[in-house]
Motif scaffolding. Structure first.
Motif, PDB file in Angstrom:
ATOM      1  N   ILE A 154      38.043  -6.742   0.129  1.00  0.00           N
ATOM      2  CA  ILE A 154      39.461  -6.838  -0.229  1.00  0.00           C
ATOM      3  C   ILE A 154      40.250  -5.738   0.490  1.00  0.00           C
ATOM      4  O   ILE A 154      41.349  -5.979   1.000  1.00  0.00           O
ATOM      5  N   ALA A 155      39.681  -4.540   0.567  1.00  0.00           N
ATOM      6  CA  ALA A 155      40.331  -3.442   1.301  1.00  0.00           C
ATOM      7  C   ALA A 155      40.489  -3.808   2.776  1.00  0.00           C
ATOM      8  O   ALA A 155      41.525  -3.524   3.385  1.00  0.00           O
ATOM      9  N   ASP A 156      39.470  -4.448   3.344  1.00  0.00           N
ATOM     10  CA  ASP A 156      39.559  -4.904   4.734  1.00  0.00           C
ATOM     11  C   ASP A 156      40.724  -5.887   4.895  1.00  0.00           C
ATOM     12  O   ASP A 156      41.495  -5.795   5.841  1.00  0.00           O
ATOM     13  N   PHE A 157      40.847  -6.832   3.957  1.00  0.00           N
ATOM     14  CA  PHE A 157      41.935  -7.810   4.023  1.00  0.00           C
ATOM     15  C   PHE A 157      43.291  -7.144   3.866  1.00  0.00           C
ATOM     16  O   PHE A 157      44.237  -7.484   4.571  1.00  0.00           O
ATOM     17  N   ARG A 158      43.377  -6.186   2.950  1.00  0.00           N
ATOM     18  CA  ARG A 158      44.639  -5.450   2.780  1.00  0.00           C
ATOM     19  C   ARG A 158      45.047  -4.800   4.097  1.00  0.00           C
ATOM     20  O   ARG A 158      46.210  -4.821   4.464  1.00  0.00           O
ATOM     21  N   GLY A 159      44.081  -4.200   4.770  1.00  0.00           N
ATOM     22  CA  GLY A 159      44.341  -3.556   6.055  1.00  0.00           C
ATOM     23  C   GLY A 159      44.818  -4.539   7.108  1.00  0.00           C
ATOM     24  O   GLY A 159      45.694  -4.236   7.908  1.00  0.00           O
ATOM     25  N   MET A 160      44.239  -5.743   7.097  1.00  0.00           N
ATOM     26  CA  MET A 160      44.613  -6.764   8.082  1.00  0.00           C
ATOM     27  C   MET A 160      46.054  -7.223   7.923  1.00  0.00           C
ATOM     28  O   MET A 160      46.733  -7.493   8.895  1.00  0.00           O
ATOM     29  N   ILE A 161      46.514  -7.324   6.677  1.00  0.00           N
ATOM     30  CA  ILE A 161      47.841  -7.882   6.443  1.00  0.00           C
ATOM     31  C   ILE A 161      48.887  -6.821   6.114  1.00  0.00           C
ATOM     32  O   ILE A 161      50.017  -7.146   5.783  1.00  0.00           O
ATOM     33  N   ALA A 162      48.512  -5.571   6.250  1.00  0.00           N
ATOM     34  CA  ALA A 162      49.368  -4.453   5.838  1.00  0.00           C
ATOM     35  C   ALA A 162      50.798  -4.520   6.371  1.00  0.00           C
ATOM     36  O   ALA A 162      51.744  -4.335   5.620  1.00  0.00           O
ATOM     37  N   GLY A 163      50.978  -4.786   7.636  1.00  0.00           N
ATOM     38  CA  GLY A 163      52.320  -4.724   8.204  1.00  0.00           C
ATOM     39  C   GLY A 163      53.090  -6.019   8.196  1.00  0.00           C
ATOM     40  O   GLY A 163      54.197  -6.095   8.707  1.00  0.00           O
ATOM     41  N   LEU A 164      52.520  -7.053   7.623  1.00  0.00           N
ATOM     42  CA  LEU A 164      53.148  -8.372   7.660  1.00  0.00           C
ATOM     43  C   LEU A 164      54.301  -8.459   6.666  1.00  0.00           C
ATOM     44  O   LEU A 164      54.156  -8.147   5.499  1.00  0.00           O
ATOM     45  N   ARG A 165      55.443  -8.866   7.131  1.00  0.00           N
ATOM     46  CA  ARG A 165      56.620  -9.037   6.266  1.00  0.00           C
ATOM     47  C   ARG A 165      56.726 -10.501   5.835  1.00  0.00           C
ATOM     48  O   ARG A 165      56.325 -11.396   6.577  1.00  0.00           O
TER      49      ARG A 165
END
Length: 181
Positions: free
Chosen positions: A67-78
């Motif tokens: 889940i942390a990996d996924f959070r990192g992947m989508i972090a900057g997406l608006r």
């Protein structure tokens, strides 16, 4: 000396993760014991307990890491940025493909706090994060989008012969683009 220890710890955790994955493919998660996992991983029981409390803790930590990996992947997406959606979807699909066995096993484990539900929560947060003034409709739309995306990804990752990942990314873009405008 410490670097070598870190390497051994990473190796041990990887062996335990692989063992749990194999066992989850063979039988119901609730019937898996620490003995099963250490036997499958070919490690000492004490080594297991040096890192985890029980098999639930092991599964929870694997899920948390993913889940942390996924959070990192989508972090900057608006919320309305479809232009940056394609590379994020591509990374997410690559990640799922690389971790196909454990993701399939985790999505098949039932429960209200299951992996799929956690992933829905992350995607929902991402959608709502950039909205300082949220309406009730925004909250429902975020849940709808997140649930749909996770549903599509779960179907793709668990199929025995899934469509090629480039087709999956294109399909998701086609479905999501009009909804994110």
């Amino acid at each position: 000396m410490e670097r070598q220890e870190d390497k051994r710890i990473r190796r041990t955790k990887k062996l335990l993760r692989q063992a749990l994955t194999r066992l989850m493919q063979q039988k119901d998660f609730k019937s898996i014991t620490v003995t099963d996992v250490v036997r499958e991983a070919d490690i000492n029981r004490g080594t297991f307990y040096a890192h985890y409390r029980d098999v639930y803790d092991l599964r929870e930590r694997i899920e948390a890491e993913m889940i942390a990996d996924f959070r990192g992947m989508i972090a900057g997406l608006r919320p309305s940025e479809t232009a940056s959606l394609q590379p994020v979807l591509s990374r997410a699909v690559d990640y799922l493909e690389e971790n196909r066995e454990i993701v399939t096993a985790l999505t098949q484990v039932s429960g209200g706090d299951g992996f799929g539900k956690k992933l829905i929560g992350v995607l929902e947060e991402c959608r709502l994060e950039g909205m300082p003034f949220r309406s009730v409709e925004d909250v429902y739309v975020a849940r709808f989008l997140a649930t749909g995306m996770v549903g599509m990804l779960e179907k793709w990752i668990t199929e025995s012969q899934p469509i090629p990942k480039t087709e999956m990314i294109t399909l998701m873009m086609r479905v999501l683009a009009p909804l994110l405008q």
